[in-house]
Design an enzyme around this catalytic site. Sequence first.
Site, short mmCIF file in Angstrom:
data_model
loop_
_atom_site.label_atom_id
_atom_site.label_comp_id
_atom_site.label_asym_id
_atom_site.label_seq_id
_atom_site.Cartn_x
_atom_site.Cartn_y
_atom_site.Cartn_z
N SER A 138 91.44 42.49 3.41
CA SER A 138 90.83 41.17 3.27
C SER A 138 90.82 40.78 1.80
O SER A 138 90.83 41.66 0.93
CB SER A 138 89.38 41.19 3.79
OG SER A 138 88.69 40.00 3.46
N TYR A 151 80.99 44.92 4.35
CA TYR A 151 82.33 44.53 4.80
C TYR A 151 83.31 44.62 3.63
O TYR A 151 84.42 45.17 3.76
CB TYR A 151 82.28 43.11 5.35
CG TYR A 151 83.60 42.55 5.83
CD1 TYR A 151 83.93 42.59 7.18
CD2 TYR A 151 84.50 41.96 4.95
CE1 TYR A 151 85.14 42.06 7.64
CE2 TYR A 151 85.71 41.43 5.40
CZ TYR A 151 86.01 41.49 6.74
OH TYR A 151 87.21 40.96 7.17
#
Length: 276
Positions: A138, A151
Amino acid sequence: MRFAGKRAVITGGVSGIGRATALRLVVEGADVLIGDIDDAGGAALAAESGGRITYQHCDVMEPAQIEALIAAGDAAGGIDILFNNAGAGGDRAPIDEISADGWDRTQALLLRSVALGIRYAAPLMAKRGGGAIVNTASIAALQTGAAPTAYSVAKAGVLHLTHLAAADLARYRIRVNAICPGFITTNIFVSSVGIEGPLRDQANAAIAGIAAKAQPVQRAGLAEDIAAAVAYLASDDAGFVTGTHIVVDGGITLGPRHSWDPQTPGLFTMLEAMQK
């Protein structure tokens, strides 16, 4: 038909980026096994593909289910491509509030699952003479402010794991790369805050509108944008590419807004205006 005669395994393959990638690989000739926890969605996608996609229940929080998915792919004729994609938003608490359990569950979902996917697939790929592994990281691995702390740390771990695995597995002709999606309009955002039912479509439409204004490429990112990049990394076109990542983010990580938006004044623009 870059993937004619090849087989791929995809975790989190029923929706979003996983679904788009499964369909992209099938169009280019692959047979695909998807693992997910959405049994109804998996059965529907398998039927839609005319048998080119098969489904197996796989909760990546359970190591034995990851191993079973990989074993099923190998038993079906071998694994040429592994796309470690399954994930969700994880625990959203800041570092000064998150619980130990919330931290551990997020790391297990987003990082341990990738490590185990590689662990179980690599020996089987090595026996076949090589393969390609792609991991979903990401832009949150590259900067602050893109996602919650747990995350973001997990995705940074995925990037470094990609580098290490590429080095470890090069001797077996296994390439390992990662993809770093940006603001992609999938259900991950609405699911992470618990939006369900009719509100989900409204929320996704609102997210798409925001995304179109948040980056130099003035449209929402699509799951198909990521699928195209994954297909490249998985193909022989990327045969000289390993241990790296591709950022697919519409330019959102280029820098402060004034670096690409002429309507947003930067520091020097403001100082020059003061002199006039």
